[in-house]
Design a protein around this motif. Sequence first.
Motif, PDB file in Angstrom:
ATOM      1  N   ASN A 196      36.882  46.037  25.862  1.00  0.00           N
ATOM      2  CA  ASN A 196      37.630  46.445  26.918  1.00  0.00           C
ATOM      3  C   ASN A 196      38.880  45.482  26.972  1.00  0.00           C
ATOM      4  OD1 ASN A 196      35.257  44.725  27.852  1.00  0.00           O
ATOM      5  ND2 ASN A 196      36.748  44.268  29.273  1.00  0.00           N
ATOM      6  N   ASN A 197      39.727  45.616  27.988  1.00  0.00           N
ATOM      7  CA  ASN A 197      40.911  44.728  27.918  1.00  0.00           C
ATOM      8  C   ASN A 197      40.432  43.502  28.902  1.00  0.00           C
ATOM      9  OD1 ASN A 197      43.054  46.159  27.246  1.00  0.00           O
ATOM     10  ND2 ASN A 197      43.295  47.606  28.805  1.00  0.00           N
ATOM     11  N   TRP A 198      41.220  42.351  28.759  1.00  0.00           N
ATOM     12  CA  TRP A 198      41.005  41.062  29.561  1.00  0.00           C
ATOM     13  C   TRP A 198      41.196  41.478  30.918  1.00  0.00           C
ATOM     14  CZ3 TRP A 198      39.171  36.634  27.488  1.00  0.00           C
ATOM     15  CH2 TRP A 198      39.197  36.641  25.948  1.00  0.00           C
ATOM     16  N   THR A 199      39.996  41.546  31.855  1.00  0.00           N
ATOM     17  CA  THR A 199      40.127  41.944  33.311  1.00  0.00           C
ATOM     18  C   THR A 199      39.414  40.733  34.145  1.00  0.00           C
ATOM     19  OG1 THR A 199      37.952  42.954  33.157  1.00  0.00           O
ATOM     20  CG2 THR A 199      39.989  44.196  32.714  1.00  0.00           C
ATOM     21  N   SER A 200      39.792  41.023  35.385  1.00  0.00           N
ATOM     22  CA  SER A 200      39.383  40.187  36.556  1.00  0.00           C
ATOM     23  C   SER A 200      39.237  40.926  37.748  1.00  0.00           C
ATOM     24  CB  SER A 200      40.407  38.937  36.629  1.00  0.00           C
ATOM     25  OG  SER A 200      39.965  37.918  37.950  1.00  0.00           O
ATOM     26  N   SER A 201      38.412  41.405  37.986  1.00  0.00           N
ATOM     27  CA  SER A 201      38.162  42.460  39.157  1.00  0.00           C
ATOM     28  C   SER A 201      39.072  43.541  38.778  1.00  0.00           C
ATOM     29  CB  SER A 201      38.899  41.718  40.633  1.00  0.00           C
ATOM     30  OG  SER A 201      37.855  40.815  40.938  1.00  0.00           O
ATOM     31  N   LYS A 213      51.083  38.919  35.098  1.00  0.00           N
ATOM     32  CA  LYS A 213      49.570  37.976  35.376  1.00  0.00           C
ATOM     33  C   LYS A 213      49.581  37.664  36.931  1.00  0.00           C
ATOM     34  CE  LYS A 213      51.460  35.397  31.245  1.00  0.00           C
ATOM     35  NZ  LYS A 213      52.212  34.150  31.084  1.00  0.00           N
ATOM     36  N   GLN A 214      48.130  37.536  37.410  1.00  0.00           N
ATOM     37  CA  GLN A 214      47.769  37.337  38.581  1.00  0.00           C
ATOM     38  C   GLN A 214      46.888  36.526  38.502  1.00  0.00           C
ATOM     39  OE1 GLN A 214      47.335  40.668  41.202  1.00  0.00           O
ATOM     40  NE2 GLN A 214      47.962  41.934  39.594  1.00  0.00           N
ATOM     41  N   VAL A 215      46.390  35.617  39.650  1.00  0.00           N
ATOM     42  CA  VAL A 215      45.322  34.635  39.663  1.00  0.00           C
ATOM     43  C   VAL A 215      43.929  35.284  39.310  1.00  0.00           C
ATOM     44  CG1 VAL A 215      44.080  32.909  41.199  1.00  0.00           C
ATOM     45  CG2 VAL A 215      46.872  32.976  41.032  1.00  0.00           C
ATOM     46  N   GLY A 216      43.299  34.771  38.581  1.00  0.00           N
ATOM     47  CA  GLY A 216      41.863  35.391  38.341  1.00  0.00           C
ATOM     48  C   GLY A 216      41.385  34.738  37.201  1.00  0.00           C
ATOM     49  N   ASN A 217      39.733  34.930  37.055  1.00  0.00           N
ATOM     50  CA  ASN A 217      39.127  34.481  35.857  1.00  0.00           C
ATOM     51  C   ASN A 217      38.820  35.951  34.913  1.00  0.00           C
ATOM     52  OD1 ASN A 217      37.514  33.362  34.310  1.00  0.00           O
ATOM     53  ND2 ASN A 217      35.730  33.590  35.381  1.00  0.00           N
TER      54      ASN A 217
END
Length: 454
Positions: free
Chosen positions: A362-367, A437-441
Motif C-alpha cells: 500500500n501507499n505510505w499512510t498515516s491515518s 506532506k502533513q504531520v504524521g507517522n
Amino acid sequence: MKKTRTRLLHKLWVIIGALFLFLTSSNMIVSAVSLDLFTSTQASNTSGTTAAAPYLNVANQPVTFKINGTTAISATAGRTGVKYAFINLPTQLTGKVQANGAASVDTTITVLASDIKGVTGTTLDLLASLIGLLGTGTLVTNLNNAIAALNSENFGHQTFAAPVEQYSPTLLRADINQGLLPILTNALVLRLQAIKTIVSGIVPNVLISALLDSVLSGLTGVISALGDQNSLVSKNLVAASILGVTTVSIPTFVSSPAGLTQDYAASIRGGIFQTDNFDVQLLSNFGSSTAIYFSAGSLAMKSELLPSSLNFGTHPIQTKVDETWNAYVGGNSANPLQTGTVRIDDTRTSAKAWQLKVAQSNNWTSSQKSLTSARLDIALGVLNTNFQNYSSIDNQTIHMTPNAQMLLMNLSSTTDAGYVELPLNQFQLFVPKNTPKQVGNYQTTLQWTISNTP
C-alpha cells in the motif's frame, strides 16, 4: 577252537562290508523348503532416525542392520539348503541401500550326533568293539574317547564373517554357510585326525590287517571330502548345523530416496532363514521389520534474517528540495544502516519450480493521510545460490511502487535441493519536494512471497 576262529573271521568280513557300505554312501538328509530359522526375530538398525528426526537428503550414510534370532526352530526342521541373513527393502529404496563389506555373525553351533554319523559313518564304533574283543584295552579306551569327542554335538560359540551379496536392487543377503563351513569342517577334520592317529598306531595282525587298511582309507577319504568346500559331505554338514541365539550385523550405505513429496518411514524386513531354492517372494513371511525415517524436505524462507521494521527517522516538513532518507538501526543515523537477507532453503527433491517476489502492499499512510509520491528503494547485493537453472535480478537498486510485485528470482523446473541468499544492503525512502506532506507517522508493508509456478 577252529570253529570259534571261523565265526570271528565271518564277523570281521561283516564289519568290512559295513565299512564299504558307509564309504560308498552319502549323508541322507530329507530336502527342506525355505523356512525361518527362528520363531523369535528382532530386526534393528543404527540410523538413529525417528519420525521427529528423519534423514534429510543423505547420501551413502553408514547404517548397520542387526538381525537377532533368539528362539530357534525345531532341531529336526532344517536339514538341507543354505542359511542366509537378508535385508528386504521397499521399492522406494530401490538401489538406495548398498552393502558396505561383509556381515558379522555371532552364534552358537550345534550338530546332532546323528548328523555327524551321517558324515563319518558308524564303523568306528564297530572297530572299538572289535578291539575290545581282541583285548587291546588301552587302544579301546583311547579310541572310545576319540569317538566320543567326534560325536560331540557342541561346536561352541563362534564369531565369523559372511559375505554380503546385492541379490537384487531391493535385497541384500549374507551367506552364513560360507562362514560356517570352515569352522565345522576344520573342527571335524581335527576330530577325525585324532582317531586316525590312534588307528595308525595299532599293530596289525592277520585278523585285523584288512580292516585297519579300510578304516584308514575311509578316514582319509572323509577328511579329504571335508577339505573340499564344494563336496556333498561338507555341504550336508553345514546344512544340518543348528544355530543357537544368533546376531547378524550387515553394514550398509543408505541414501535418501529421490522425489519424496511427504515424509516417509521405510519398513525394512530382516531375517535369518534356510532354503534350497532362494525365492524373494517368500521373504515377506520371514523375520521382522525395522524402520528408517526420511524427510521429504521443505521450502522455507528465514524470516528472522529480514528486518522486522524500517525506521527512516523523523524529519521536518519542507517542499523546496527532494529528500532521500536512509533506514538506520533504531532510526538513529548514528547507528549502522539497516540491512537484511532473503534466505530461502528448499531441501525438497521432488519436481519443483517457484518465483521469489517482493511487493509494497500500500501507499505510505498515516491515518487518512498519504505520501502519494514517496518511493522505497532497495539496494540488492549479489545473489548466492547453488541452484543451476534460474534467472534473477541482483546487484542493483530496485524501486518499489504500491500494489506492484517485483520478480527477484525465477527457479525453473528442478529436482535439486538448494538455497538462495540475496543481501539487502540498503533501504532508502525517496520523497519528491512537491509531495503533499502533513504531520504524521507514515507506514507501509513489504510482502516477500515464494509462489509455485507451472
